[in-house]
Enzyme design. Structure first.
Site, mmCIF file in Angstrom:
data_model
loop_
_atom_site.group_PDB
_atom_site.id
_atom_site.type_symbol
_atom_site.label_atom_id
_atom_site.label_comp_id
_atom_site.label_asym_id
_atom_site.label_seq_id
_atom_site.Cartn_x
_atom_site.Cartn_y
_atom_site.Cartn_z
ATOM 1 N N HIS A 375 0.848 -1.191 0.000
ATOM 2 C CA HIS A 375 0.000 0.000 0.000
ATOM 3 C C HIS A 375 0.888 1.248 0.000
ATOM 4 C CE1 HIS A 375 -3.847 2.020 0.443
ATOM 5 N NE2 HIS A 375 -3.137 2.935 1.090
ATOM 6 N N ALA A 376 0.647 2.142 -0.950
ATOM 7 C CA ALA A 376 1.549 3.282 -1.149
ATOM 8 C C ALA A 376 1.615 4.184 0.084
ATOM 9 C CB ALA A 376 1.071 4.086 -2.356
ATOM 10 N N HIS A 405 0.191 11.805 -5.624
ATOM 11 C CA HIS A 405 -0.380 11.844 -4.267
ATOM 12 C C HIS A 405 0.745 11.699 -3.227
ATOM 13 C CE1 HIS A 405 -3.419 10.922 -1.106
ATOM 14 N NE2 HIS A 405 -2.432 10.180 -0.617
ATOM 15 N N GLU A 406 1.578 10.695 -3.412
ATOM 16 C CA GLU A 406 2.648 10.441 -2.428
ATOM 17 C C GLU A 406 3.663 11.580 -2.428
ATOM 18 O OE1 GLU A 406 2.131 8.318 -0.293
ATOM 19 O OE2 GLU A 406 0.535 7.266 -1.326
ATOM 20 N N HIS A 409 2.695 14.404 -0.309
ATOM 21 C CA HIS A 409 3.041 14.218 1.109
ATOM 22 C C HIS A 409 4.498 14.627 1.350
ATOM 23 C CE1 HIS A 409 -0.592 12.245 2.429
ATOM 24 N NE2 HIS A 409 -0.448 11.187 1.671
ATOM 25 N N GLU A 433 -3.570 14.883 2.638
ATOM 26 C CA GLU A 433 -4.005 13.995 1.558
ATOM 27 C C GLU A 433 -4.364 14.752 0.282
ATOM 28 O OE1 GLU A 433 -3.485 10.961 1.926
ATOM 29 O OE2 GLU A 433 -3.183 10.955 4.101
ATOM 30 N N ARG A 509 -22.256 0.628 3.719
ATOM 31 C CA ARG A 509 -21.886 0.582 2.296
ATOM 32 C C ARG A 509 -23.131 0.849 1.449
ATOM 33 N NH1 ARG A 509 -17.098 -0.431 -0.412
ATOM 34 N NH2 ARG A 509 -17.157 -2.648 -0.848
ATOM 35 N N HIS A 533 -6.620 0.386 5.592
ATOM 36 C CA HIS A 533 -6.638 1.372 6.682
ATOM 37 C C HIS A 533 -7.278 0.855 7.963
ATOM 38 C CE1 HIS A 533 -6.091 3.335 2.865
ATOM 39 N NE2 HIS A 533 -5.566 4.366 3.483
ATOM 40 N N TYR A 543 -9.540 11.378 3.725
ATOM 41 C CA TYR A 543 -9.603 11.260 2.263
ATOM 42 C C TYR A 543 -10.880 11.883 1.713
ATOM 43 C CZ TYR A 543 -5.882 7.927 3.233
ATOM 44 O OH TYR A 543 -4.733 7.336 3.686
#
Ligand code: X8Z
Ligand code: ZN
Length: 634
Positions: A375-376, A405-406, A409, A433, A509, A533, A543
């Protein structure tokens, strides 16, 4: 006294000024909320900071508060680095031994965090403490994501559970009857590419076989963390998490409802169209046109991002679109080239290049010889220049976006590294995020042409196709971004017992996303555990907030860049003014309440969905036309 360092970028109306002062007051006052008297917790084997002020100390003073905070910051920084390195090694080499070492380092760090939180509360009633010290005392008290009870054995147990569940997820595999075992990445490829419902169903169910053994561990983790949160004066862990938003925690869910209410009509329209198209593809027996969509048909393991089913739902009459995944593959991109392209975007905005060590120490490609957490994630190991990402990069558009995205950060981490320890963080967790995601919105056809990846830019008749792709990522994600913590908050509040965890998950959901489990769930199913998560204990509301914020940021940056066209055609690539404005906010770290920081960039004090709605307005009209005569809703 409030340290008033208000940004001067925007002129404010008297109403906004009054609101700003109101926000400041809330930020100052909230430290007093919810506090109950706390018992002094004896130090365990970890060295204490030199200043130790507890509720038992008879004379806590503003001067002692300043000393205490400085000492706490320097100790947490040193210990945090050790725990971070252990965590890095663990998630790059998952073995029994590294699991133990990571749990040990985490235990030490958490125990000290908890002690400091208790000591910080010893200053609650002290008057005359300056603004920054008060803010930092508050952060010490409420900023622990997984608080542990003060009992050393329980702290150890909790750290062991955390490391164990992380490993179970990282090592997770599903073995088919023919003996072939697939990992998450491979199962995800099936979810993305297959159009065979039976094959999709097997991959979907297969991945969910990793999580039933987590359920009881998770239940115990919740029990321990709640005990820790209660000791710190919070009613449960959910309240503690909701306390990190510069507003009373009881007001935060209302903010989320407000934002969700604003974007829900757009989500509903997308859902309706997608369900109709899936009905055409798979038949209305499998996809009933008046109920939730079976979760295995949406192109993603968790039905959180629907972009992989774009070809099934694409507008037929509009101009041809382009396929970024195919372009990256045709142009022989490898993982490094994709990351370099992301770096170049930030460089074009005026950000300094990433350090050599980033390229030496990051993990870009899934190793063949060992288990890693794929997971990134983005890391700042020494809180200075030791920036890294860890990702099992695939050559496709989705990972190209995740790289941005990363990197967002990493650039944020570097921008605030001059701040003191407790101010090294984002204004609120949604901001962290949102940065890279904001940059991703600038990956427009014009930008791709600019860097030589696209020969021809589609004309405006292709906009609906472009917007549809973006909506399948960003709009489809919104209710998922919201429901994960709605589930967790209810679990933390004791509203479901372990036997009821899974039913509650599917109830939410359905409620938020309008999706359903494709088949009956086994009695021991723990489907939340099949999402990183949950075993990874990473709060998720961030998020959802990021999806809203990224469009607000994009709108503001495009204005600075002088953009006059539609927001979905705006790329800030190469615009130093936009880069400087962005960096000015990133540099603030967490030093001010988030509304102030939001205001510094956007001129707005509240999170607001008008930017995302404006961005997608043409698509909304198109969807409404398509949906005419269809029965929407579930
Ligand atoms: O976990 C992430 C990032 C790391 S912070 C890759 N994201 C969420 C997810 O994958 O579920 C980004 C989008 C939502
Ligand atoms: Zn992230």
């Amino acid at each position: 006294m409030v340290r008033a360092s208000f940004p001067t970028i925007n002129r404010l109306s008297p109403e906004l000024n009054a609101y700003r002062i109101h926000i400041m007051n809330i930020a100052l006052k909230r430290v007093f909320l919810l506090l109950t008297p706390l018992a002094f917790v004896a130090c365990n084997q970890i060295d204490s900071v030199s200043i130790s002020i507890s509720a038992e100390d008879s004379s806590p003073t503003p001067e002692k508060a300043v000393e205490f905070v400085a000492a706490a910051e320097s100790q947490l920084e040193a210990m945090g680095q050790e725990a971070e390195l252990m965590a890095w090694v663990y998630s790059n080499f998952i073995t029994q031994d590294t699991e133990k070492l990571a749990a040990l380092a985490n235990k030490k760090f958490t125990a000290r965090q908890v002690e400091l939180a208790v000591e910080a509360a010893g200053f609650n009633d002290v008057e005359g403490i300056d603004y920054d010290t008060r803010r930092k005392l508050d952060m010490l008290r409420s900023g622990i994501v997984m608080p542990a009870p003060s009992d050393a054995a329980k702290t150890a147990e909790q750290s062991e559970i955390g490391a164990k569940m992380g490993g179970m997820y990282g090592k997770g595999k599903y073995c088919y009857a023919n003996g072939e075992c697939l990992e998450l990445g491979e199962l995800s490829d099936i979810m993305a590419e297959s159009r065979d419902p039976a094959e999709l169903l097997q991959a979907w169910n297969g991945w969910r076989t990793i999580s039933p053994p987590m359920r009881d561990l998770y239940a115990r983790q919740v029990e321990l963390a709640n005990e820790g949160a209660t000791e710190l004066g919070f009613s449960d862990l959910g309240t503690m998490w909701r306390s990190a938003y510069d507003m009373p925690p009881e007001d935060f869910p209302g903010e989320l409802d407000r934002l969700w209410g604003e974007v829900k009509p757009l989500y509903d329209a997308l859902h309706c169209h997608v369900r109709a198209k899936l009905g055409e593809q798979y038949g209305t027996d499998l996809v009933p046109q008046d109920g939730p969509i079976p979760a295995h048909l949406l192109g993603n393991m968790w039905a959180q991002d629907w972009s992989n089913i774009y070809p099934l739902v694409a507008p037929e009459q509009t101009a041809r679109s382009y396929d970024l995944s195919a372009i990256l593959q045709e142009q022989d991109f490898d993982a490094i080239k994709m990351v370099k392209t992301g770096e170049a975007f930030f460089s074009s905005l005026g950000f300094a290049e990433l350090p050599e060590t980033f390229w030496e120490r990051s993990l870009f490609v899934k190793p063949q010889d060992r288990d890693v957490v794929c997971h990134a994630s983005a890391w700042d190991v020494d809180e200075k220049e030791d920036l890294r990402i860890k990702m099992c990069i695939k050559i496709n558009a989705e990972d190209f976006k995740t790289i941005h995205h990363e990197l967002g950060h990493n650039y944020y981490q570097r921008a605030y590294n001059q701040k003191s320890y407790l101010y090294r963080g984002s204004a609120n967790d949604g901001f962290h995020e949102a940065v890279g995601d904001t940059i991703s919105l600038s990956i427009t056809p014009e930008y791709l042409q600019n860097i030589g990846l696209l020969d021809e830019v589609p004309d405006a008749s292709g906009d609906i196709s472009l917007l549809m792709k973006r909506a399948l990522e960003g709009i489809a994600f919104l209710p998922f971004g919201l429901m994960v913590d709605q589930w967790r908050w209810q679990v933390f509040a004791g509203e479901a017992d372990p036997e009821g965890y899974n039913d509650l998950w599917w109830k939410l959901r359905k409620k938020y996303q309008g999706v359903k489990a494709p088949n009956e769930r086994p009695a021991d199913a723990f489907d939340p555990g099949a999402k990183y998560h949950i075993p990874g204990n990473t709060p998720y509301t961030r998020y959802f907030l990021a999806r809203i914020l990224q469009f607000q940021f994009h709108r503001a940056l495009c204005n600075f860049a002088g953009n006059e066209g539609p927001m979905h055609r705006c790329s800030i690539y190469g615009n130093k003014e936009a880069g400087a404005r962005l960096n000015a906010m990133l540099k603030m770290g967490r030093s001010q309440p988030w509304p102030m920081e939001l205001e510094a960039l956007t001129g707005q004090l509240t999170m607001d969905a008008t930017a995302i709605l404006d961005y997608f307005a043409p698509l909304k009209s198109w969807l409404d036309e398509q949906n005419e005569g269809r029965q929407c809703g579930w």
